[in-house]
Scaffold this motif. Structure first.
Motif, PDB file in Angstrom:
ATOM      1  N   VAL A 131      38.032  44.568  34.538  1.00  0.00           N
ATOM      2  CA  VAL A 131      37.583  44.115  35.535  1.00  0.00           C
ATOM      3  C   VAL A 131      36.206  44.397  36.149  1.00  0.00           C
ATOM      4  O   VAL A 131      35.064  45.999  36.390  1.00  0.00           O
ATOM      5  N   PRO A 132      35.429  43.193  35.610  1.00  0.00           N
ATOM      6  CA  PRO A 132      33.953  43.034  36.219  1.00  0.00           C
ATOM      7  C   PRO A 132      33.145  43.947  37.831  1.00  0.00           C
ATOM      8  O   PRO A 132      34.571  43.537  38.400  1.00  0.00           O
ATOM      9  N   GLY A 133      32.281  44.006  37.588  1.00  0.00           N
ATOM     10  CA  GLY A 133      31.736  44.307  38.710  1.00  0.00           C
ATOM     11  C   GLY A 133      30.940  45.857  39.226  1.00  0.00           C
ATOM     12  O   GLY A 133      32.333  46.467  39.205  1.00  0.00           O
ATOM     13  N   GLY A 134      29.821  46.903  39.161  1.00  0.00           N
ATOM     14  CA  GLY A 134      29.568  47.537  39.509  1.00  0.00           C
ATOM     15  C   GLY A 134      30.494  48.889  38.584  1.00  0.00           C
ATOM     16  O   GLY A 134      30.305  48.663  37.288  1.00  0.00           O
ATOM     17  N   ALA A 176      38.198  40.240  40.867  1.00  0.00           N
ATOM     18  CA  ALA A 176      36.991  41.082  40.965  1.00  0.00           C
ATOM     19  C   ALA A 176      36.562  40.230  42.641  1.00  0.00           C
ATOM     20  O   ALA A 176      36.136  40.812  42.965  1.00  0.00           O
ATOM     21  N   ALA A 177      36.263  39.116  41.913  1.00  0.00           N
ATOM     22  CA  ALA A 177      35.820  38.449  43.299  1.00  0.00           C
ATOM     23  C   ALA A 177      36.565  38.429  44.818  1.00  0.00           C
ATOM     24  O   ALA A 177      36.402  38.554  44.987  1.00  0.00           O
ATOM     25  N   GLU A 178      37.672  38.223  44.194  1.00  0.00           N
ATOM     26  CA  GLU A 178      38.239  38.251  45.648  1.00  0.00           C
ATOM     27  C   GLU A 178      38.402  39.752  46.469  1.00  0.00           C
ATOM     28  O   GLU A 178      38.306  39.930  47.251  1.00  0.00           O
ATOM     29  N   LEU A 179      38.453  40.868  45.848  1.00  0.00           N
ATOM     30  CA  LEU A 179      38.078  41.924  45.758  1.00  0.00           C
ATOM     31  C   LEU A 179      36.928  42.318  46.223  1.00  0.00           C
ATOM     32  O   LEU A 179      36.666  42.996  47.425  1.00  0.00           O
ATOM     33  N   ARG A 180      35.834  41.580  45.888  1.00  0.00           N
ATOM     34  CA  ARG A 180      34.250  42.012  46.800  1.00  0.00           C
ATOM     35  C   ARG A 180      34.506  40.887  47.873  1.00  0.00           C
ATOM     36  O   ARG A 180      33.509  41.010  49.018  1.00  0.00           O
ATOM     37  N   GLU A 181      35.201  39.503  48.065  1.00  0.00           N
ATOM     38  CA  GLU A 181      35.450  38.915  48.835  1.00  0.00           C
ATOM     39  C   GLU A 181      35.447  39.493  50.444  1.00  0.00           C
ATOM     40  O   GLU A 181      35.738  39.300  51.698  1.00  0.00           O
ATOM     41  N   ASP A 182      36.773  40.534  49.675  1.00  0.00           N
ATOM     42  CA  ASP A 182      37.440  40.726  50.851  1.00  0.00           C
ATOM     43  C   ASP A 182      36.857  42.587  51.796  1.00  0.00           C
ATOM     44  O   ASP A 182      37.066  43.181  52.083  1.00  0.00           O
ATOM     45  N   GLY A 183      35.669  42.265  50.662  1.00  0.00           N
ATOM     46  CA  GLY A 183      35.017  43.614  50.974  1.00  0.00           C
ATOM     47  C   GLY A 183      35.792  45.395  50.426  1.00  0.00           C
ATOM     48  O   GLY A 183      35.307  45.855  50.724  1.00  0.00           O
TER      49      GLY A 183
END
Length: 267
Positions: A213-216, A251-258
């Motif tokens: 799952v991408p992201g940091g 990943a985008a959904e989790l980022r959007e929800d913080g």
């Protein structure tokens, strides 16, 4: 000083205490059972007096329990938090896993890194009568699973080696790689291609394809698994882009929800 004002350094001290309390909880979990204050002091580098103070607070809140032996274990209140966190993660992941099952036809999984193991956090089963099933919450070794290998490939080589040595590399099948040097040599290719395959290494006759799952500093992976006769190696070029699409959407959904999915573990 007016009522309600914080003393200089108070906020910083509070954050530091919080970080130290979480560190102690993580060390207790990694110990795999009972742990003494002396062990916590050695592993954390914190003064014994500080550990006593933090542990007393954790005991009073139910997050830690003291045994008659004066050793400590994780407390029952963490079970409730863990169950709630798992339900929320499943809620976020399920639509993306369901999309994968519809697109590929095999069981879809979300797994996360937990110390020197990987834990299955969510799953949507295949609709085939013969399908793969892994109990949500099950902890498995890193070296013989697609999700484990793809997560290892996201880590610095030394961290990956430490996790493999600490967790062990038992042979699950005659295909399991049990030599850390051999597996570590595969990780750069896994990182470059963006996916890993478990080709009957965890369970004979079962194949799994996994992507991160991408992201940091996220430490999660999405996979599909099925019988090797149905999920052939020739399907990998078709399956990987679908997995990557689902992983990016989650990943985008989790980022959007913080929501930070997970943090990579300390070595």
């Amino acid at each position: 000083m007016t009522a309600g004002a914080a003393a200089p350094g108070g906020a910083a001290d509070g954050v530091q205490s919080l970080e130290r309390a979480f560190l102690l909880l993580e060390l207790m979990a990694e110990a795999g059972g009972e742990v003494a204050i002396s062990r916590l002091a050695t592993d954390s580098g914190l003064p014994v007096s500080t550990i006593h103070r933090l542990v007393r607070t954790l005991v009073s809140r139910g997050y830690v329990r003291q045994l008659p032996s004066r050793r400590y274990v994780l407390g029952p209140r963490l079970i409730h938090l863990g169950e709630f966190a798992a339900r929320m993660l499943t809620t976020w992941a399920r639509p993306h896993l369901t999309w994968l099952v519809d697109a590929i036809g095999e069981t879809a999984n979300l797994a996360v890194l937990d110390g020197d193991r990987v834990v299955y956090a969510a799953q949507v089963p295949s609709r085939h009568s013969m399908r793969m099933f892994t109990e949500v919450g099950r902890r498995v070794h890193l070296h013989c699973t697609g999700v484990g290998k793809v997560l290892l490939a996201q880590l610095p080589a030394e961290t990956a080696r430490e996790l493999l040595v600490r967790g062990g590399m038992p042979a699950r099948t005659d295909r399991t790689v049990t030599d850390p040097d051999r597996l570590l040599a595969q990780l750069p290719l896994i990182a470059a291609q963006g996916y890993a395959v478990d080709d009957g290494e965890q369970e004979a006759g079962v194949r799994c394809v996994a992507v991160p799952v991408p992201g940091g500093s996220s430490a999660g992976a999405i996979s599909v698994s099925g019988p090797a006769g149905r999920l052939g190696l020739d399907a990998v070029p078709r399956v990987v882009p679908l997995l990557q699409t689902a992983a990016a959407a989650l990943a985008a959904e989790l980022r959007e929800d913080g929501v930070p999915l997970l943090s990579a573990p300390s070595s």
